[in-house]
Design an enzyme around this catalytic site. Structure first.
Site, PDB file in Angstrom:
ATOM      1  N   CYS A  98      51.013 -23.173  55.147  1.00 54.04           N
ATOM      2  CA  CYS A  98      50.791 -22.864  56.544  1.00 54.04           C
ATOM      3  C   CYS A  98      49.311 -22.483  56.588  1.00 54.04           C
ATOM      4  CB  CYS A  98      51.658 -21.684  56.976  1.00 54.04           C
ATOM      5  SG  CYS A  98      51.652 -21.484  58.768  1.00 54.04           S
ATOM      6  N   HIS A 202      53.857 -21.113  65.333  1.00 52.01           N
ATOM      7  CA  HIS A 202      52.831 -22.161  65.260  1.00 52.01           C
ATOM      8  C   HIS A 202      52.289 -22.457  66.647  1.00 52.01           C
ATOM      9  CE1 HIS A 202      55.329 -22.827  61.562  1.00 52.01           C
ATOM     10  NE2 HIS A 202      54.171 -22.334  61.163  1.00 52.01           N
ATOM     11  N   HIS A 325      46.905 -20.375  54.334  1.00 56.05           N
ATOM     12  CA  HIS A 325      47.242 -18.960  54.123  1.00 56.05           C
ATOM     13  C   HIS A 325      48.597 -18.712  53.460  1.00 56.05           C
ATOM     14  CE1 HIS A 325      48.095 -18.814  58.768  1.00 56.05           C
ATOM     15  NE2 HIS A 325      49.221 -19.034  58.149  1.00 56.05           N
ATOM     16  N   SER A 381      40.947 -14.001  68.682  1.00 58.09           N
ATOM     17  CA  SER A 381      40.934 -14.501  67.311  1.00 58.09           C
ATOM     18  C   SER A 381      39.492 -14.420  66.824  1.00 58.09           C
ATOM     19  CB  SER A 381      41.424 -15.951  67.270  1.00 58.09           C
ATOM     20  OG  SER A 381      42.752 -16.040  67.739  1.00 58.09           O
ATOM     21  N   HIS A 400      45.103 -12.788  57.082  1.00 55.28           N
ATOM     22  CA  HIS A 400      45.364 -14.128  57.648  1.00 55.28           C
ATOM     23  C   HIS A 400      45.677 -14.064  59.138  1.00 55.28           C
ATOM     24  CE1 HIS A 400      49.556 -13.246  58.149  1.00 55.28           C
ATOM     25  NE2 HIS A 400      49.901 -14.494  58.330  1.00 55.28           N
ATOM     26  N   LYS A 476      52.812 -23.318  72.421  1.00 55.08           N
ATOM     27  CA  LYS A 476      53.627 -22.677  71.403  1.00 55.08           C
ATOM     28  C   LYS A 476      54.784 -23.584  71.031  1.00 55.08           C
ATOM     29  CE  LYS A 476      52.589 -18.432  70.211  1.00 55.08           C
ATOM     30  NZ  LYS A 476      52.545 -18.008  68.821  1.00 55.08           N
TER      31      LYS A 476
HETATM   32  P1  5GP Z   1      51.956 -16.311  60.493  1.00 53.61           P
HETATM   33  O1  5GP Z   1      51.412 -17.470  59.787  1.00 53.61           O
HETATM   34  O2  5GP Z   1      52.105 -15.141  59.590  1.00 53.61           O
HETATM   35  O3  5GP Z   1      53.169 -16.567  61.265  1.00 53.61           O
HETATM   36  O4  5GP Z   1      50.903 -15.960  61.626  1.00 53.61           O
HETATM   37  C1  5GP Z   1      49.540 -15.836  61.450  1.00 53.61           C
HETATM   38  C2  5GP Z   1      48.955 -14.982  62.528  1.00 53.61           C
HETATM   39  O5  5GP Z   1      48.758 -15.745  63.718  1.00 53.61           O
HETATM   40  C3  5GP Z   1      49.779 -13.817  63.020  1.00 53.61           C
HETATM   41  O6  5GP Z   1      49.667 -12.724  62.146  1.00 53.61           O
HETATM   42  C4  5GP Z   1      49.178 -13.519  64.385  1.00 53.61           C
HETATM   43  O7  5GP Z   1      48.141 -12.573  64.272  1.00 53.61           O
HETATM   44  C5  5GP Z   1      48.590 -14.858  64.799  1.00 53.61           C
HETATM   45  N1  5GP Z   1      49.227 -15.475  65.985  1.00 53.61           N
HETATM   46  C6  5GP Z   1      50.543 -15.636  66.243  1.00 53.61           C
HETATM   47  N2  5GP Z   1      50.722 -16.284  67.406  1.00 53.61           N
HETATM   48  C7  5GP Z   1      49.489 -16.556  67.906  1.00 53.61           C
HETATM   49  C8  5GP Z   1      49.000 -17.240  69.070  1.00 53.61           C
HETATM   50  O8  5GP Z   1      49.730 -17.739  69.909  1.00 53.61           O
HETATM   51  N3  5GP Z   1      47.656 -17.327  69.215  1.00 53.61           N
HETATM   52  C9  5GP Z   1      46.773 -16.798  68.306  1.00 53.61           C
HETATM   53  N4  5GP Z   1      45.475 -16.933  68.519  1.00 53.61           N
HETATM   54  N5  5GP Z   1      47.219 -16.151  67.211  1.00 53.61           N
HETATM   55  C10 5GP Z   1      48.541 -16.037  66.996  1.00 53.61           C
HETATM   56 MN    MN Z   2      53.945 -21.375  59.261  1.00 59.40          MN
HETATM   57 MN    MN Z   3      51.021 -19.263  59.268  1.00 59.17          MN
END
Ligand code: 5GP
Ligand code: MN
Ligand code: MN
Length: 477
Positions: A98, A202, A325, A381, A400, A476
């Site tokens: 991922c 994602h 990550h 971000s 990450h 999303k």
């Molecule tokens: P993970 O890979 O652990 O699911 O997510 C990685 C990171 O993406 C999360 O820790 C969160 O901070 C960020 N994230 C989750 N949803 C969104 C989104 O819709 N937009 C953005 N910019 N970041 C997100």
């Molecule tokens: Mn993932």
């Molecule tokens: Mn991820």
């Protein structure tokens, strides 16, 4: 702070040997005082459990986005010696490779006169949702090539350029991929899903650069204030998930067979040099290569939409960088024993190699690699760059993301998705998802505040901020 944890400095904490029986090295994690209430005792226990595994070098580490995961905590980093160490799927995660990438454009928010039309065009072009299938028809032979060649396959097939490949971690291709240990079932799941976003966490996000912290580094990365960028977050879909499931089963029995004592069944592992360890490593690398192709094909889809709607050439939409990550990789690091090859597991952690590292693409080498840290659909971000301090302290790693503070179930109950969507719209952020339920699970409140997490890695010196990105529209899964 939790009992039994020792303070090293402002943002660094030690979990001493003995916190759980059998620890070979201490644990170390990075967190600020004001984020300490987000720390779960269970995640610290997991961090300590990892320190029990054979061949672990120096520390079991966790970044400020730490939260409980499968076996290893998310935000976890652990490096193992090649000769005596192990490999563990729990240290990689179900969604192998991922990762996140950022695409720059010459657009400013004013150029996007109808953001909703852009989002709809992207939503219909990029297949999204749990079982989303691709328009791309790949044969079993193509899939094999994808798993071996990684992004090179996508470039040859016309989904990108050599320059894109150069701007991916590992060049978008892990060299030790093997297709033999990838099950038929994994292939069947992966075949229709190449070039799809997937579901849940994602996303594909339209963002604008709204703060520049380091002009020189921003310029090097091709980023400037007011610019519109596209961020893609996805992984290896059903293929990686199935590979993780398959190999967990074989590694569980291997753990017993090799007499490895583990404090938690979820830490199933095998010696790096064992047939079982090598089989998992090869299959994991194959899934990693598939994930890079996945993000590259989505990049092509985004570029196609932007070319059609705004007449921008593909060359004007460069890939800034692509980070993995959820992955384990063989890397050279300096330890007490000198230069050593280590198997570095990053599970919800990002590589953050510093200036001068040969692994960093030449055009970025003077600055250090770009580090991409997503926030949430309602918060900023960041792009940072890697540092020499990260090389010394964390095997060249940083956080990450912001990291969860609320489980999906809890978030779903907290606020209905439709309300989250309306609230975000008031802030000028358009959210498009397959369902309102998935929006609820991903509500900004379900995550730590991204600026606080980024500030911890800045203060610890693990990576330094280059620009901040504000969301305009989010797709999303
Ligand atoms: P993970 O890979 O652990 O699911 O997510 C990685 C990171 O993406 C999360 O820790 C969160 O901070 C960020 N994230 C989750 N949803 C969104 C989104 O819709 N937009 C953005 N910019 N970041 C997100
Ligand atoms: Mn993932
Ligand atoms: Mn991820």
């Amino acid at each position: 702070m939790l009992a039994g944890i020792e303070r090293i400095d402002e943002v660094e904490w030690e979990v001493p040997i003995g916190y759980v029986p059998g620890m070979r090295v201490p644990g170390r994690f990075f967190l600020s005082e004001d984020l300490s209430e987000t720390l779960e005792a269970g995640a610290v226990q997991q961090l300590a459990n990892v320190a029990v595994l054979p061949g672990i070098v120096r520390y079991s580490l966790a970044m400020p986005d730490i939260h409980s995961g499968y076996g290893f905590p998310i935000g976890g980093v652990a490096a193992f010696e090649q000769e005596t160490g192990v490999i563990s799927p729990g240290g990689v995660g179900y969604d192998i490779n991922c990762g996140v990438r950022l695409i720059a454009t010459p657009l400013t928010p004013d150029d996007i006169t109808n953001p909703r039309a852009l989002i709809e065009a992207l939503f219909t072009t990029v297949p999204t949702g749990v079982g989303a299938e691709s328009e791309m028809r790949i044969s079993p032979h193509d899939l094999e090539e994808i798993m071996v060649e990684g992004v090179d396959w996508a470039v040859a097939a016309g989904y990108g350029t050599e320059k894109d490949a150069a701007h991916c971690e590992e060049g978008g291709k892990m060299p030790d991929a093997h297709v033999a240990p990838v099950s038929k079932k994994a292939c069947q799941r992966g075949m229709p899903q190449a070039g799809t976003l997937g579901s849940g966490n994602h996303f594909l996000e339209i963002q604008t650069v709204d703060a520049v912290y380091d002009n020189e580094a921003a310029q090097t990365f091709g980023l400037s204030a007011g610019q519109v960028c596209f961020m893609i977050h996805c992984g290896s879909r059903g293929l990686g998930h199935q590979i993780c499931t398959d190999h967990l089963r074989t590694l569980e029995s291997a753990t017993r067979r090799y007499g490895i004592e583990i404090p938690d069944r979820q830490l199933a592992c095998a010696p790096l040099h064992s047939p079982e360890g090598e089989a998992y490593f090869g299959a994991m690398a194959a899934a990693a290569n598939y994930a890079w192709v996945n993000r590259q094909v989505i990049t092509h889809q985004v570029r196609t939409v932007l070319n059609r709607m705004y007449g921008i050439d593909y060359e004007e939409m460069p890939l800034v960088y692509d980070v993995a990550h959820n992955v384990a990789k063989m890397e050279r690091h300096t330890t007490d024993k000198g230069r050593q090859t280590l198997c570095v597991h990053r599970k919800g952690a990002t590589r953050a190699f510093g200036p001068g590292c040969p692994e960093v693409p030449q055009d970025y080498r003077a600055v250090g690699q770009p580090v991409i840290i997503p926030g949430s659909m309602g918060s900023a971000s960041y792009v940072l760059h890697g540092t020499t301090t990260a090389m010394e302290k964390t095997f060249g790693s940083t956080c990450h993301g912001a990291g969860r503070v609320m489980s999906r179930t809890k978030a779903k109950k907290a606020t209905p998705g439709s309300e989250v969507r309306k609230e975000l719209l008031k802030q000028g952020i358009i959210v498009r998802a397959t369902s309102d339920a998935s929006i609820a699970e991903e509500a900004p409140d379900a995550y730590k505040e991204s600026y606080k997490v980024v500030d911890v890695v800045r203060r610890a010196g693990l990576s330094l901020p280059v620009v901040r990105l504000r969301p305009i529209g989010v797709i999303k899964g």
